[in-house]
Scaffold this active site. Structure first.
Site, PDB file in Angstrom:
ATOM      1  CB  CYS A   2      -0.943   0.099   1.189  1.00 36.67           C
ATOM      2  SG  CYS A   2      -2.103  -1.264   1.305  1.00 36.67           S
ATOM      3  NE  ARG A  27       4.601   1.474  -0.067  1.00 32.80           N
ATOM      4  CZ  ARG A  27       5.591   1.054   0.689  1.00 32.80           C
ATOM      5  NH1 ARG A  27       6.824   1.172   0.261  1.00 32.80           N
ATOM      6  NH2 ARG A  27       5.373   0.523   1.868  1.00 32.80           N
ATOM      7  CD1 TRP A  73      -0.479  -6.106  -3.394  1.00 35.57           C
ATOM      8  CD2 TRP A  73      -0.686  -6.813  -1.286  1.00 35.57           C
ATOM      9  NE1 TRP A  73      -0.178  -7.449  -3.362  1.00 35.57           N
ATOM     10  CE2 TRP A  73      -0.305  -7.912  -2.088  1.00 35.57           C
ATOM     11  CE3 TRP A  73      -0.883  -7.024   0.072  1.00 35.57           C
ATOM     12  CZ2 TRP A  73      -0.108  -9.178  -1.586  1.00 35.57           C
ATOM     13  CZ3 TRP A  73      -0.689  -8.302   0.589  1.00 35.57           C
ATOM     14  CH2 TRP A  73      -0.307  -9.363  -0.237  1.00 35.57           C
ATOM     15  CG  ASN A  99       1.535   0.376   4.237  1.00 30.43           C
ATOM     16  OD1 ASN A  99       1.260  -0.791   4.003  1.00 30.43           O
ATOM     17  ND2 ASN A  99       2.759   0.852   4.150  1.00 30.43           N
ATOM     18  N   GLY A 100      -0.701  -1.581   6.295  1.00 33.38           N
ATOM     19  CA  GLY A 100      -0.327  -2.540   7.332  1.00 33.38           C
ATOM     20  C   GLY A 100      -1.510  -3.416   7.695  1.00 33.38           C
ATOM     21  CD  GLU A 484      15.858 -13.372  -9.332  1.00 32.01           C
ATOM     22  OE1 GLU A 484      15.332 -13.947  -8.380  1.00 32.01           O
ATOM     23  OE2 GLU A 484      15.562 -12.214  -9.671  1.00 32.01           O
ATOM     24  CE  LYS A 488      12.446 -11.127 -11.148  1.00 31.46           C
ATOM     25  NZ  LYS A 488      13.263 -11.109  -9.974  1.00 31.46           N
ATOM     26  CD  GLU A 491       8.696 -11.680  -9.386  1.00 29.22           C
ATOM     27  OE1 GLU A 491       8.481 -10.932  -8.439  1.00 29.22           O
ATOM     28  OE2 GLU A 491       9.789 -11.688 -10.002  1.00 29.22           O
ATOM     29  CG  HIS A 507      17.013 -37.285  -7.394  1.00 32.12           C
ATOM     30  ND1 HIS A 507      17.361 -38.581  -7.108  1.00 32.12           N
ATOM     31  CD2 HIS A 507      18.181 -36.629  -7.628  1.00 32.12           C
ATOM     32  CE1 HIS A 507      18.674 -38.703  -7.139  1.00 32.12           C
ATOM     33  NE2 HIS A 507      19.199 -37.527  -7.453  1.00 32.12           N
ATOM     34  CE  LYS A 606      11.121  -2.980  -6.373  1.00 33.26           C
ATOM     35  NZ  LYS A 606      11.377  -4.319  -6.908  1.00 33.26           N
TER      36      LYS A 606
END
Ligand code: F6R
Length: 611
Positions: A2, A27, A73, A99-100, A484, A488, A491, A507, A606
């Protein structure tokens, strides 16, 4: 998560708030809202991105000199118009953004329902707001006092901004566990989750600390603690330029940030590394060299991409410093009962410096006597401030939600730290030390080389964009790079992708391989190379589509691959800073070709400031 913005002063508040929210959309971006005070309270809010709200407000009377804004968010309550912030209190006099997470909101809500309160949204924010209003009414106190009393009952994390119809110049703010910056102008103040909304107006800022309250008027800023004692604001000068937070001609921040990496890694090394003289200058390491060299154990704590950088660092520290290393997901570490001793050193890695899980994990380790070394990008962020020592990555603002330049800068910092410790401990010989300094020094120029292949990678994106799944494989230092690369792709293109150590695929994951599965090998030349080549053969034998990141001139790997992404030769310790770049570009182009907003991928934010 947020984003929050506030303004009080002589200018028009609305344009400042909307522009600020656009900068903070990284955010969170599932709904947007603004509250303005001008002969009464005016609230405009809606599900969707900032631009969508702005469009619906064209032609409205938005004149006001004070206001607050929020880009959300979702945590409590699905993204919708009614759950969007700002929320208004039962009396309609107060508006609040948050925010939180208020963890005990359900209990507070029950108490309020018993008193006859009803709720317009499903949010914890509206509960807290009515709780504050109820305290003000019952205690006959002012809003500031009511807020202070309320916050003593609240558990969880918050930054809140509060405005009151009856006090049309003042914003009251409070912080615990989420970031809040106040910009100081001439007869005006700006508030934000970070400094980006205020950059063109002022360079003077105050970072509000946990458990502090700010009473903000156009020409006055009062900071207090929850005990009502005044605190002298510590004013700092920002050294970020406006250009750093703009797209600079690129279609997306992500592409800009990928392309900045030659410069950001250079900036990270600049003034620290002198390959000719054989020196690395890092005050955070030098001032604590005893603790770092005598560490019984290094524990690396991080999340997401920063955790992948931590995995590469594990290999580097073990190899160069011969110190045992563990790499932990912050979100797991904080809830376990981890064994931490006073001689342990924690490396906390974070781009934002605000990731809630990492922050709490650090506190937990700190309580058990560990020494905390932060590797952080955002200057003045919570993790930077709570660490005992550290080194900034100096990558500049990273705005694209998918992390790119932060990763390479983290690797550069961690490699320098490892080299300094190894040199001091005597676990590296002079020749290897000098060689690695030179290899690090050469990395920015090699990154620039890799970036030239952008157009070729775009063609590969076209070729593979319709695949349903991807497998990413690598060994040694390249295993975290495979993780990574897969992250990417997931996402920003929403394609299912998995990263594995190349040898582990036998395996289980090899069962996935058929003629439709692209398998991306991170196969630059290193001591495991022959083994990786064997793994490629195994995939090829099962008709998998092998795509390889290879060292330039490696014809053998190329001959086994359907497509290649060459990078310049480099020592295996620094090679991840090169081999990750084609994977960032591949994910970026596939995401764009699929028509997605790569800077704002669905469901993500983010800065993950909730647990
Ligand atoms: C991935 C990504 C996230 C972050 C993670 C940690 O592209 O951006 O996985 O890496 O949320 O964030 P920081 O580094 O800010 O602690």
């Amino acid at each position: 998560m947020c984003g929050i913005v506030g303004y009080t002063g002589p200018r028009e508040a609305y344009p400042i708030i909307i522009k600020g929210l656009q900068r903070l959309e990284y955010r969170g971006y599932d709904s947007t809202g603004v509250a303005l005070l001008n002969h009464g309270l005016h609230v405009f809010k809606k599900k969707g991105k900032v631009a969508e709200l702005a469009e619906t407000l064209v032609g409205e009377n938005l004149h006001a000199h004070i206001g607050i804004g929020h880009t959300r968010w979702a945590t409590h309550g699905e993204p919708s118009d009614r759950n969007a912030h700002p929320h208004t209190s039962a009396s309609g006099k107060l508006a609040m953004i948050h925010n939180g997470i208020i963890e005990n909101y359900a209990q507070l809500k029950q108490e309020l329902i018993k008193k006859g309160y009803t709720f317009k949204s499903d949010t914890d924010t509206e509960v807290l707001l009515n709780f504050i209003e109820d305290i003000r009414k019952n205690n006959q106190c002012n809003l500031e006092e009511a807020l202070r009393i309320a916050l003593k009952r609240v558990t969880g994390a918050y930054v809140i901004l509060l405005i009151d119809e009856d006090d049309p110049e003042t914003i009251i703010a409070a912080r615990k566990g989420s970031p809040l910056v106040i910009g100081i102008g001439k007869g005006e103040h700006f508030l934000g989750s970070d400094a980006s909304p205020m950059l063109e107006y002022t360079k003077e800022v105050v970072y509000v600390n946990d458990y502090e309250l700010a009473i903000v008027k156009p020409d006055q800023l009062i900071l207090k603690n929850l005990g009502n004692e005044k605190i002298t604001p510590f004013v700092q000068k920002l050294d970020i330029e406006l250009a750093a937070i703009e797209k600079g001609g690129y279609d997306h921040f992500m592409l800009k940030e990928i392309n900045e990496q030659a410069d950001t890694v250079f900036d990270c090394l600049r003034g620290r590394l002198d390959a000719e003289k054989g020196t690395i200058t890092m005050a955070g390491v030098e001032n604590n060299i005893e603790k770092l060299t005598k560490a019984n154990r290094i524990i690396i704590i991080a999340c997401g991409t920063s955790w992948h950088a931590g995995l590469v660092a594990e290999y580097i520290f073990e190899e160069l410093c011969r110190t045992p290393v563990e790499v932990e997901y912050a979100s797991e570490f904080r809830y376990r009962n981890p064994v931490v001793h006073p001689g342990d050193v924690i490396f906390a890695i974070s781009q934002s410096g605000e990731t809630a899980d990492t922050l709490v994990a650090i506190e937990k380790a700190k309580q058990q006597g560990a020494f905390i070394f932060g590797v952080v990008n955002v200057v003045g962020s919570s993790i930077a401030r709570t660490s005992h020592a550290g080194a900034y990555t100096h990558a500049g603002p990273e705005i694209g939600v998918a992390s790119t330049k932060a990763f390479t800068a983290q690797l550069a910092v961690l490699t320098m730290v490892a080299l300094k410790i190894a040199k001091q401990k005597g676990t590296i010989d002079e020749e290897r030390y000098m060689h690695l300094l030179q290899e690090l020094h050469d990395i920015p120029a090699k990154i620039a080389e890799v970036l030239k292949s952008s157009e070729k990678i775009k063609l590969l994106a076209e070729k593979y964009k319709d695949a349903r799944d991807f497998l990413y494989l690598g060994r040694g230092y390249n295993f975290p790079v495979a993780l990574e690369g897969a992250l990417k792709l997931k996402e920003i293109s929403y394609i299912h992708a998995e990263g594995y150590p190349a040898a582990e695929m036998k395996h289980g994951p090899i069962a996935l391989v058929d003629e439709s599965l692209p398998v991306v090998f991170v196969a630059t030349k290193d001591k495991y190379h022959e083994k990786v080549v064997s793994n490629m053969q195994e995939i090829k034998a099962r008709k998998g589509r092998v795509i390889s990141v290879v060292t330039e001139g490696d014809d053998h790997s190329a001959s086994l691959s359907e497509s290649i992404m060459p990078v310049p030769a480099a020592d295996e310790i620094v090679a991840p800073m090169l081999s990750v770049i084609p994977l960032q570009l591949l994910a970026y182009y596939i995401g764009v070709m699929k028509g997605y907003d790569v800077d704002k991928p669905r469901n993500l934010a983010k800065s993950v400031t909730v647990e």
